[in-house]
Design a protein around this motif. Structure first.
Motif, PDB file in Angstrom:
ATOM      1  N   GLN A  73      -2.618  -0.659  -5.472  1.00 24.90           N
ATOM      2  CA  GLN A  73      -4.009  -1.565  -4.826  1.00 24.90           C
ATOM      3  C   GLN A  73      -2.918  -2.951  -4.826  1.00 24.90           C
ATOM      4  N   ALA A  76      -1.504  -3.184  -1.836  1.00 25.11           N
ATOM      5  CA  ALA A  76      -1.641  -2.582  -0.602  1.00 25.11           C
ATOM      6  C   ALA A  76      -2.651  -4.300   0.399  1.00 25.11           C
ATOM      7  N   LEU A  79      -0.060  -5.983   1.483  1.00 24.00           N
ATOM      8  CA  LEU A  79       0.604  -5.091   2.874  1.00 24.00           C
ATOM      9  C   LEU A  79      -0.668  -5.855   3.966  1.00 24.00           C
ATOM     10  N   LYS A  80      -1.926  -6.074   3.224  1.00 28.42           N
ATOM     11  CA  LYS A  80      -3.075  -6.631   4.026  1.00 28.42           C
ATOM     12  C   LYS A  80      -2.374  -7.954   4.839  1.00 28.42           C
ATOM     13  N   ALA A  87       4.677  -7.167  -1.099  1.00 30.55           N
ATOM     14  CA  ALA A  87       4.461  -5.813  -0.661  1.00 30.55           C
ATOM     15  C   ALA A  87       5.872  -5.016  -1.709  1.00 30.55           C
ATOM     16  N   THR A 113      -4.478   1.064   1.207  1.00 23.14           N
ATOM     17  CA  THR A 113      -4.370  -0.107   2.253  1.00 23.14           C
ATOM     18  C   THR A 113      -5.151   0.422   4.327  1.00 23.14           C
ATOM     19  N   GLU A 121      -1.240  -2.266   9.069  1.00 26.36           N
ATOM     20  CA  GLU A 121      -0.054  -2.504   8.191  1.00 26.36           C
ATOM     21  C   GLU A 121       0.057  -0.792   7.248  1.00 26.36           C
ATOM     22  N   ALA A 122      -1.326   0.094   7.108  1.00 26.75           N
ATOM     23  CA  ALA A 122      -0.613   1.351   7.044  1.00 26.75           C
ATOM     24  C   ALA A 122       0.263   2.427   7.490  1.00 26.75           C
TER      25      ALA A 122
END
Length: 239
Positions: A73, A76, A79-80, A87, A113, A121-122
């Protein structure tokens, strides 16, 4: 009582109402239950306060590193937020702890993500892992990648994935997705081709023939449009 009320707001997706109640409840006791912190993190994410959620999650992980989902988490969230270096560092720690050593765990991170509102990003992470061999390039993962690009509003990237997938495992649903992407770009000729492929693979349906009629009309194929509309009219919802 504060935490219980905050949890009720969280359950009803009233995230901004839940946050202050959960914060007050946690501060009111010297050793709050770990589940209270998890609830507050979820409320902060729902309220769009990902930075605060990441800080709180870091504190929680320092106190208890044996939280596999917590590491994923946190990665993620970074990353966001666009902090790829942070990350990557979190994923390295998770890997050393044995929490990110297989494709299934990596796919969970990608899915998480995307779920917190960062599909681009995912998709970028998934594409990189597929290219590097850390995640298999199979049909299911390609479908996931295409769906992430669609959610990220990257039609060119989505079309590239779906076209490759259609060459290996064609289906009506896949060609309908391709047609929709071409429609959004007003590429009616390619949309018509994809819709005809969908018809050949899965037969005629009301929505499919209605879409084909609209596309043919945009291409000034009036007779073809009329033919498609008449066939769509044979289905009760479209009639």
């Amino acid at each position: 009582m504060l935490v219980a009320l905050g949890a009720a707001y969280l359950e009803n997706k009233r995230f901004k109402d839940a946050v202050p109640l959960l914060q007050r409840g946690i501060k009111a006791v010297p050793k709050p239950d770990p589940t209270w912190t998890q609830a507050l993190i979820a409320a902060l994410i729902g309220a769009g306060q990902e930075g605060e959620a990441a800080k709180l999650l870091e504190v929680s992980l320092r106190a208890n590193p044996a939280q596999k989902d917590g590491w994923l988490q946190l990665a993620a969230l970074y990353l966001k937020g666009g902090n790829k270096e942070r990350a990557h560092a979190v994923m390295e720690i998770a890997s050393r702890l044995g929490y990110l050593n297989n494709a299934a765990d990596r796919l969970r991170l990608v899915t998480l993500t995307g779920q917190i509102g960062a599909p681009f990003e995912a998709g970028s992470v998934l594409q990189g892992w597929m290219s590097g061999g850390q995640v298999p390039r199979n049909a299911d993962n390609q479908q996931l990648l295409g769906a992430l690009w669609v959610r990220a509003r990257e039609p060119s990237l989505a079309l590239s994935v779906f076209n490759d997938l259609a060459g290996a495992r064609p289906s009506r649903a896949l060609y309908e997705q391709i047609a929709q992407l071409h429609l959004e770009r007003e590429n009616y000729d390619r949309a018509a081709q994809a819709l005809m492929q969908a018809v050949q693979l899965g037969g005629k349906t009301g929505p499919l023939m209605l879409s084909l009629g609209l596309v043919r009309y945009q291409l000034a194929d009036i007779e073809g449009a009329l033919e498609a509309f008449r066939e769509a009219g044979q289905f009760a919802p479209q009639k």
